[in-house]
Design an enzyme around this catalytic site. Structure first.
Site, PDB file in Angstrom:
ATOM      1  N   ASP A 252      -5.183   1.341 -15.324  1.00  0.00           N
ATOM      2  CA  ASP A 252      -4.590   0.862 -16.588  1.00  0.00           C
ATOM      3  C   ASP A 252      -3.170   1.407 -16.708  1.00  0.00           C
ATOM      4  OD1 ASP A 252      -5.758   1.116 -20.084  1.00  0.00           O
ATOM      5  OD2 ASP A 252      -4.436  -0.306 -19.073  1.00  0.00           O
TER       6      ASP A 252
ATOM      7  N   THR B 268     -15.359   2.776 -12.097  1.00  0.00           N
ATOM      8  CA  THR B 268     -15.738   3.808 -11.106  1.00  0.00           C
ATOM      9  C   THR B 268     -14.798   5.008 -11.121  1.00  0.00           C
ATOM     10  OG1 THR B 268     -14.422   2.858  -9.289  1.00  0.00           O
ATOM     11  CG2 THR B 268     -16.683   2.025  -9.577  1.00  0.00           C
TER      12      THR B 268
ATOM     13  N   TYR C 256     -14.475   6.256 -16.082  1.00  0.00           N
ATOM     14  CA  TYR C 256     -15.739   5.902 -16.766  1.00  0.00           C
ATOM     15  C   TYR C 256     -16.985   6.319 -15.987  1.00  0.00           C
ATOM     16  CZ  TYR C 256     -13.454   3.386 -20.609  1.00  0.00           C
ATOM     17  OH  TYR C 256     -12.719   3.064 -21.730  1.00  0.00           O
TER      18      TYR C 256
HETATM   19  N1  APR Z   1      -4.746   0.153  -7.791  1.00  0.00           N
HETATM   20  C1  APR Z   1      -6.075  -0.117  -7.590  1.00  0.00           C
HETATM   21  N2  APR Z   1      -7.067   0.676  -8.038  1.00  0.00           N
HETATM   22  C2  APR Z   1      -6.708   1.797  -8.710  1.00  0.00           C
HETATM   23  C3  APR Z   1      -5.354   2.140  -8.972  1.00  0.00           C
HETATM   24  C4  APR Z   1      -4.356   1.265  -8.475  1.00  0.00           C
HETATM   25  N3  APR Z   1      -3.047   1.492  -8.668  1.00  0.00           N
HETATM   26  N4  APR Z   1      -5.339   3.316  -9.673  1.00  0.00           N
HETATM   27  C5  APR Z   1      -6.624   3.682  -9.822  1.00  0.00           C
HETATM   28  N5  APR Z   1      -7.453   2.784  -9.248  1.00  0.00           N
HETATM   29  C6  APR Z   1      -8.909   2.782  -9.131  1.00  0.00           C
HETATM   30  C7  APR Z   1      -9.609   4.110  -9.317  1.00  0.00           C
HETATM   31  O1  APR Z   1      -9.533   4.882  -8.126  1.00  0.00           O
HETATM   32  C8  APR Z   1     -11.022   3.613  -9.578  1.00  0.00           C
HETATM   33  O2  APR Z   1     -11.678   3.326  -8.359  1.00  0.00           O
HETATM   34  O3  APR Z   1      -9.417   1.985 -10.173  1.00  0.00           O
HETATM   35  C9  APR Z   1     -10.802   2.287 -10.320  1.00  0.00           C
HETATM   36  C10 APR Z   1     -11.107   2.352 -11.808  1.00  0.00           C
HETATM   37  O4  APR Z   1     -10.780   3.662 -12.278  1.00  0.00           O
HETATM   38  P1  APR Z   1     -10.034   3.879 -13.683  1.00  0.00           P
HETATM   39  O5  APR Z   1      -8.661   3.354 -13.592  1.00  0.00           O
HETATM   40  O6  APR Z   1     -10.221   5.312 -14.036  1.00  0.00           O
HETATM   41  O7  APR Z   1     -10.826   2.931 -14.687  1.00  0.00           O
HETATM   42  P2  APR Z   1     -12.282   3.101 -15.330  1.00  0.00           P
HETATM   43  O8  APR Z   1     -13.152   4.018 -14.550  1.00  0.00           O
HETATM   44  O9  APR Z   1     -12.731   1.686 -15.569  1.00  0.00           O
HETATM   45  O10 APR Z   1     -11.963   3.816 -16.711  1.00  0.00           O
HETATM   46  C11 APR Z   1     -11.234   3.081 -17.661  1.00  0.00           C
HETATM   47  O11 APR Z   1      -9.581   4.769 -17.862  1.00  0.00           O
HETATM   48  O12 APR Z   1      -7.363   4.493 -17.515  1.00  0.00           O
HETATM   49  C12 APR Z   1      -8.322   4.552 -18.473  1.00  0.00           C
HETATM   50  O13 APR Z   1      -7.477   3.172 -20.237  1.00  0.00           O
HETATM   51  C13 APR Z   1      -8.462   3.272 -19.225  1.00  0.00           C
HETATM   52  O14 APR Z   1      -9.879   4.238 -20.878  1.00  0.00           O
HETATM   53  C14 APR Z   1      -9.861   3.400 -19.747  1.00  0.00           C
HETATM   54  C15 APR Z   1     -10.585   4.078 -18.587  1.00  0.00           C
END
Ligand code: APR
Length: 167
Positions: free
Chosen positions: A33, A121, A124
């Site tokens: 995000d 993953t 969350y």
């Molecule tokens: N490109 C692709 N995947 C990514 C990137 C990127 N630039 N950065 C992180 N990821 C991966 C992480 O390694 C993980 O496998 O995205 C996946 C989802 O992780 P998170 O971004 O932490 O998202 P999530 O687990 O769904 O949690 C969502 O996190 O960032 C906050 O605002 C968001 O509150 C929400 C929560």
């Protein structure tokens, strides 16, 4: 639909849309995000704020669409994954809905290619092996006359190997 698995940074992917693992506030966060908002710029947040004022927060499992700002894509589809809570509180169904509702929204906008991160993953805490199976089944089970390509973009080796073993 052609399904691809890539390891890398979703903000660099040139599909028509990329999917963001957002939170219900739609106001950005960490993880993917944060990366999408940083790379895409303020236009994405502006669109999110307009959606917020129109419909309020984005519920878990739901999806909304915005501009992609400075990103290579044209759109960002923001979906809110479930927080892992042991797996008996509807997490699999909610995660499945994230993928299906994102695909549906893409079809409504005649989007032919989109990329997913590994939703839920990271922060969350959804176990990667269980999330990969849900994601894989949701996308493989979705039949579309409009969407031609879906890319799973894995940011870490573990996710990449999990998705590759499902193909
Ligand atoms: N490109 C692709 N995947 C990514 C990137 C990127 N630039 N950065 C992180 N990821 C991966 C992480 O390694 C993980 O496998 O995205 C996946 C989802 O992780 P998170 O971004 O932490 O998202 P999530 O687990 O769904 O949690 C969502 O996190 O960032 C906050 O605002 C968001 O509150 C929400 C929560």
């Amino acid at each position: 639909m052609k399904i691809q698995i890539l390891k890398g940074d979703i903000t660099k992917i040139e599909t028509e849309a990329i999917v963001n693992a957002a939170n219900s506030s739609l106001l950005g966060g960490g993880g993917v995000d944060g990366a999408i908002h940083r790379a895409g710029g303020i236009a994405i947040l502006d669109d999110c704020m307009k959606i917020r004022s129109r419909q309020g927060k984005c519920e878990v499992g739901e999806a909304v669409i915005t501009t992609a700002g400075n990103l290579p894509s044209n759109y960002v589809i923001h979906t809110v994954g479930p927080v892992w809570n042991g797996g008996t509180k509807g997490e699999p169904e909610k995660l499945h809905a994230c993928y299906v509702n994102s695909l549906k929204l893409a079809e409504e906008h005649n989007i032919k290619s989109l990329a997913f991160p590994n939703i839920s993953t990271g922060i969350y805490g959804y176990p990667k092996d269980l999330a990969a199976k849900v994601a894989w089944e949701a996308v493989n089970g979705y039949h579309s006359e409009i969407i031609e390509k879906v890319i799973f973009v894995c940011f870490d080796d573990e996710n990449y190997h999990l998705y590759s073993s499902l193909k």
